[in-house]
Design a protein around this motif. Structure first.
Motif, PDB file in Angstrom:
ATOM      1  N   PHE A  96      25.644 -31.494  99.316  1.00 11.78           N
ATOM      2  CA  PHE A  96      26.035 -30.686  98.149  1.00 11.78           C
ATOM      3  C   PHE A  96      27.323 -31.201  97.523  1.00 11.78           C
ATOM      4  O   PHE A  96      27.418 -31.389  96.317  1.00 11.78           O
ATOM      5  CB  PHE A  96      26.227 -29.220  98.559  1.00 11.78           C
ATOM      6  CG  PHE A  96      24.976 -28.408  98.469  1.00 11.78           C
ATOM      7  CD1 PHE A  96      24.007 -28.504  99.440  1.00 11.78           C
ATOM      8  CD2 PHE A  96      24.766 -27.563  97.401  1.00 11.78           C
ATOM      9  CE1 PHE A  96      22.852 -27.769  99.363  1.00 11.78           C
ATOM     10  CE2 PHE A  96      23.611 -26.817  97.304  1.00 11.78           C
ATOM     11  CZ  PHE A  96      22.647 -26.914  98.294  1.00 11.78           C
ATOM     12  N   VAL A  97      28.338 -31.422  98.354  1.00 10.79           N
ATOM     13  CA  VAL A  97      29.647 -31.809  97.826  1.00 10.79           C
ATOM     14  C   VAL A  97      29.576 -33.185  97.182  1.00 10.79           C
ATOM     15  O   VAL A  97      30.042 -33.394  96.057  1.00 10.79           O
ATOM     16  CB  VAL A  97      30.706 -31.801  98.948  1.00 10.79           C
ATOM     17  CG1 VAL A  97      31.996 -32.440  98.474  1.00 10.79           C
ATOM     18  CG2 VAL A  97      30.969 -30.383  99.400  1.00 10.79           C
ATOM     19  N   PRO A 104      27.283 -34.656  88.390  1.00 11.11           N
ATOM     20  CA  PRO A 104      27.417 -33.244  88.007  1.00 11.11           C
ATOM     21  C   PRO A 104      26.073 -32.717  87.526  1.00 11.11           C
ATOM     22  O   PRO A 104      25.392 -33.378  86.754  1.00 11.11           O
ATOM     23  CB  PRO A 104      28.435 -33.280  86.861  1.00 11.11           C
ATOM     24  CG  PRO A 104      29.132 -34.585  87.007  1.00 11.11           C
ATOM     25  CD  PRO A 104      28.171 -35.528  87.639  1.00 11.11           C
ATOM     26  N   GLY A 105      25.691 -31.553  87.991  1.00 13.03           N
ATOM     27  CA  GLY A 105      24.400 -31.003  87.579  1.00 13.03           C
ATOM     28  C   GLY A 105      23.386 -31.072  88.703  1.00 13.03           C
ATOM     29  O   GLY A 105      22.576 -30.171  88.868  1.00 13.03           O
ATOM     30  N   VAL A 106      23.482 -32.134  89.512  1.00 11.43           N
ATOM     31  CA  VAL A 106      22.519 -32.278  90.604  1.00 11.43           C
ATOM     32  C   VAL A 106      22.702 -31.162  91.622  1.00 11.43           C
ATOM     33  O   VAL A 106      21.740 -30.650  92.190  1.00 11.43           O
ATOM     34  CB  VAL A 106      22.658 -33.660  91.275  1.00 11.43           C
ATOM     35  CG1 VAL A 106      21.807 -33.731  92.538  1.00 11.43           C
ATOM     36  CG2 VAL A 106      22.247 -34.750  90.308  1.00 11.43           C
ATOM     37  N   TRP A 111      20.988 -26.291  94.626  1.00 10.51           N
ATOM     38  CA  TRP A 111      21.102 -24.852  94.892  1.00 10.51           C
ATOM     39  C   TRP A 111      19.761 -24.163  94.689  1.00 10.51           C
ATOM     40  O   TRP A 111      19.383 -23.286  95.462  1.00 10.51           O
ATOM     41  CB  TRP A 111      22.161 -24.209  93.992  1.00 10.51           C
ATOM     42  CG  TRP A 111      23.504 -24.149  94.645  1.00 10.51           C
ATOM     43  CD1 TRP A 111      24.574 -24.922  94.365  1.00 10.51           C
ATOM     44  CD2 TRP A 111      23.899 -23.282  95.721  1.00 10.51           C
ATOM     45  NE1 TRP A 111      25.615 -24.595  95.202  1.00 10.51           N
ATOM     46  CE2 TRP A 111      25.244 -23.602  96.033  1.00 10.51           C
ATOM     47  CE3 TRP A 111      23.255 -22.274  96.456  1.00 10.51           C
ATOM     48  CZ2 TRP A 111      25.945 -22.955  97.037  1.00 10.51           C
ATOM     49  CZ3 TRP A 111      23.953 -21.631  97.447  1.00 10.51           C
ATOM     50  CH2 TRP A 111      25.286 -21.975  97.733  1.00 10.51           C
ATOM     51  N   LEU A 112      19.055 -24.555  93.636  1.00 11.38           N
ATOM     52  CA  LEU A 112      17.755 -23.945  93.365  1.00 11.38           C
ATOM     53  C   LEU A 112      16.776 -24.225  94.501  1.00 11.38           C
ATOM     54  O   LEU A 112      15.977 -23.376  94.872  1.00 11.38           O
ATOM     55  CB  LEU A 112      17.197 -24.461  92.034  1.00 11.38           C
ATOM     56  CG  LEU A 112      17.867 -23.865  90.794  1.00 11.38           C
ATOM     57  CD1 LEU A 112      17.295 -24.476  89.530  1.00 11.38           C
ATOM     58  CD2 LEU A 112      17.693 -22.338  90.776  1.00 11.38           C
TER      59      LEU A 112
END
Lengths: 363, 341
Positions: A96-97, A104-106, A111-112
């Motif tokens: 995630f990080v 950015p955006g990925v 999360w989805l």
């Protein structure tokens, strides 16, 4: 240490009435500080590996110092299971990080993808904690269905958006019912008997208090002859002494009020949940009060900031002591008749994922 | 022979029995109590919970029952005789001695300081230089589009001026031997004012305000050199790597230290990041200094433009602790001292 303990235990003896059993917390700030700091240094020196053992020692300290009717609670988790869970959770968190930083955006997409797993994480986290908590050699248990968890934590919160927050007390009610009602001690389930209306009453009182406060404040300002425009224009004329004094008083008053409201809601919900909770023939009573809680909260925050974090252990002990010393059991019968449930092992991955992503599951 | 008092729990019900434990000569333990059968267990059949402060101790019996006792010292004595639970005994030893605790505190502080100041930047640098320059192209690929939408308008500079500066820039970048594709862009912006910055992909943006502020082309060349330094030394990628590393480390370590401390870690993280970016500014200045010296461009041009920038900007620049650039004064002084060397 032993002196302090026996003093607290004698307090226990003296407050015991026939069927009212208080919880007694015997933790000591200085003793816990030493455990805490050694936990930190060993965690750092082992590049985080020790953190699993650190967690078990910390929880064992808090559980072991929580005494009821002459015996203590016990935390039984296996540090190796926690370490394994931590490594998996850390790998997911790293993705995630790193993804979020490079593309950015990925992370939003991630999360989805992660969202459907969230109920599973919540169930496993609560289950792991419950099964590793014991009193009198009988473990607690937590069981919930996926769909219920999904509704309570992901679907219902959406209701708030469509009802302009009117559904908020209902969502809190559902979550507390989920958290408490799905727990059991051995084979005996906790029964959550609070009603929705009682939650609305708490939030309604808070709202009413808010309205009264704001009205009173407006009247007070009006009576000293300060108009709305002057308050709004205040930042542009900060050099007038009269205004800066009123500004500071205004800010302090507002903050005090904001925190008291927060404290009031928190302790009211806490008291409500405990007092409507039963375990077979056992009732509970929680007697937290707004002002002492507020004082603890504010003084802890000041102490932690002023000591660059060194007073964190002291603050935690203080808060736990206040909570537990105001909690008692009402026994109609004995504590002896509870029967152990079947032993099942739960992995720690879900629990650790929950911890890394800061999913707050406190009761 | 020692006798300690304990509570007995059979593991199937929550009933509590007050018993006494007799520790025999072979450290075998005999349970005696009114409502339980008297029995003796050999030491090796028993498991003991670790000692944590003064919390009660559990003795786990082979049949799933357990005894709970406050007699920590007696239990420790048995374990000590049998060399059991050594790791836990060492930890408890550390936890109960003040000097160790103080050393632990200092050690943690030094470790955190050293690791975040030297460890993380060092590792990030190694990793960044191991990644090919082409990776910088993807980093912040869309940044320029976003900036154009939010801040920037078309440049209002004369075409002749643009061409002249582009030529100087081209001469400059021809002397750099790496795989970055260096490009110079001119943009106009009221909000940004006189400024210049570099994107990791090699795009260097100079605002009209910056060109207006410069008294001659050498001053702008000095600015180009500084920005090229950012690209050449991979500061974009290193910022991302260091930022990720700090977030991951803080989470990994504080994952256990409760969210209160995670919250209080937010400020140190900001301070560390500010420090990192100051280090990068210094590194880019160093590069510009060497580069300009090689090109025989006097360093006072660089000092002059920095001075002009400082005068134009707010006095905030003096607040070194949080600001990302080293103070202008420090930077100019550094340039001046080299010049007189």
């Amino acid at each position: 240490m032993v002196g302090a303990l026996s003093h607290r235990l004698s307090k226990l003896e003296s407050t015991v009435t026939n069927n009212n059993k208080p919880l007694i917390f015997t933790g000591d700030g200085w003793e816990y500080f030493k455990i805490w700091i050694v936990n930190i240094v060993l965690t750092l020196l082992t590049l985080g590996i020790y953190s699993a053992w650190a967690k078990v020692r910390r929880k064992r300290y808090f559980y072991g110092n929580t005494r009821l009717n002459n015996s203590a609670f016990e935390y039984l988790a296996d540090p190796l299971a926690i370490l394994k869970g931590r490594l998996i959770a850390f790998a997911i968190f790293s993705i995630f990080v790193v993804a979020g930083n490079f593309f950015p955006g990925v992370d939003l997409v991630l999360w989805l993808i992660f969202l459907p797993f969230l109920p599973w994480v919540i169930i496993k986290a609560l289950s792991f904690n419950a099964r590793n908590s014991a009193y009198r050699n009988i473990r607690f248990n937590f069981e919930a269905r996926y769909v219920e968890t999904l509704l309570v934590f992901l679907v219902f919160p959406f209701l708030m958006i469509f009802t302009f927050g009117l559904a908020y007390p209902y969502v809190v009610y559902k979550q507390k019912k989920f958290l408490i009602g799905n727990h059991s001690y051995g084979q005996t389930p906790f029964l959550f008997g609070a009603r929705i209306l009682e939650f609305y009453k708490v939030y309604g009182t808070a709202l009413l208090g808010g309205i009264i406060f704001v009205t009173a404040l407006a009247l007070a300002l009006y009576s000293v002859g300060i108009s709305e425009e002057q308050i709004l224009a205040y930042p542009n004329q900060p050099h007038t002494d009269q205004f800066s004094l009123i500004g500071i008083a205004f800010l302090l008053g507002f903050m005090t009020f904001y925190f008291s409201l927060f404290a009031f809601i928190h302790i009211s919900i806490q008291n409500l949940c405990w007092s409507r909770n039963t375990l077979a023939n056992i009732g509970f009573e929680s007697r937290l009060k707004t002002l002492p809680y507020l004082w603890l909260f504010i003084s802890n925050a000041i102490a932690v900031v002023c000591s660059i974090g060194l007073l964190i252990p002291w603050a935690q002990i203080r808060m736990t002591r206040y909570r537990l010393d105001n909690l008692s059991l009402e026994l109609n019968g004995s504590l002896d008749q509870f029967v152990a449930g079947e032993q099942k092992k739960v992995g720690a991955t879900g629990e650790q994922v929950g911890e890394f992503f800061d999913i707050d599951l406190s009761l | 022979m020692t006798i300690i008092s304990a509570n007995y729990f059979d593991g199937t019900t929550s009933a509590q029995f007050e018993i006494s434990l007799e520790i025999g000569s072979q450290d075998d333990i005999t349970l005696r109590g009114e409502n339980i059968d008297e029995r003796t267990y050999a030491f090796n059949d028993l498991e003991f919970s670790p000692r944590i402060g003064h919390t009660p101790r559990s003795i786990y019996l082979p049949d799933g029952a357990k005894c709970e006792t406050l007699a920590n010292d007696e239990i420790d004595a048995i374990l000590h005789r049998h060399q059991r639970g050594l790791a836990h005994r060492i930890v408890h030893h550390l936890e109960s001695r003040l000097p160790y605790v103080l050393i632990a505190t200092l050690l943690s502080a030094v470790f955190v300081w050293g690791f975040s100041n030297f460890g993380v930047p060092f590792i990030a640098k190694q990793v960044a230089f191991a990644i090919p320059e082409s990776a910088d192209e993807t980093l912040g690929q869309y940044t320029m589009d976003i900036l154009d939408k939010i801040f920037f308008a078309e440049t209002e500079l004369d075409q002749a001026v643009q061409n002249r500066l582009r030529n100087r820039f081209k001469i400059l970048t021809s002397k750099i031997d790496d795989n970055h594709n260096y490009r110079l862009l001119f943009r106009n912006s009221e909000a940004v004012g006189a400024n210049a910055f570099a994107l990791p992909s090699g795009i260097i943006v100079v605002t009209d305000g910056m060109v207006g502020l410069a008294k001659n082309d050498e001053q702008l060349v000095s600015v180009f050199a500084h920005e090229i330094g950012h690209v050449k030394y991979r500061h974009g990628l290193r910022t991302v790597l260091q930022g990720s590393a700090i977030v991951l480390i803080v989470t990994w370590v504080t994952g256990d230290l409760s969210s209160t401390s995670a919250l209080s870690a937010a400020l140190p993280v900001k301070l560390i990041e500010a420090k990192y970016s100051r280090t990068f500014e210094t590194e880019a200045d160093e590069f510009a200094r060497e580069f300009l010296t090689d090109l025989k461009i006097p360093l006072y041009h660089f000092a002059e433009i920095l001075k002009a920038l400082a005068e134009q900007n707010s006095p905030d620049d003096e607040f070194t602790f949080l600001s990302s650039h080293p103070t202008m004064k420090q930077r100019i002084e550094r340039l001046n001292t080299t010049e007189f060397e």
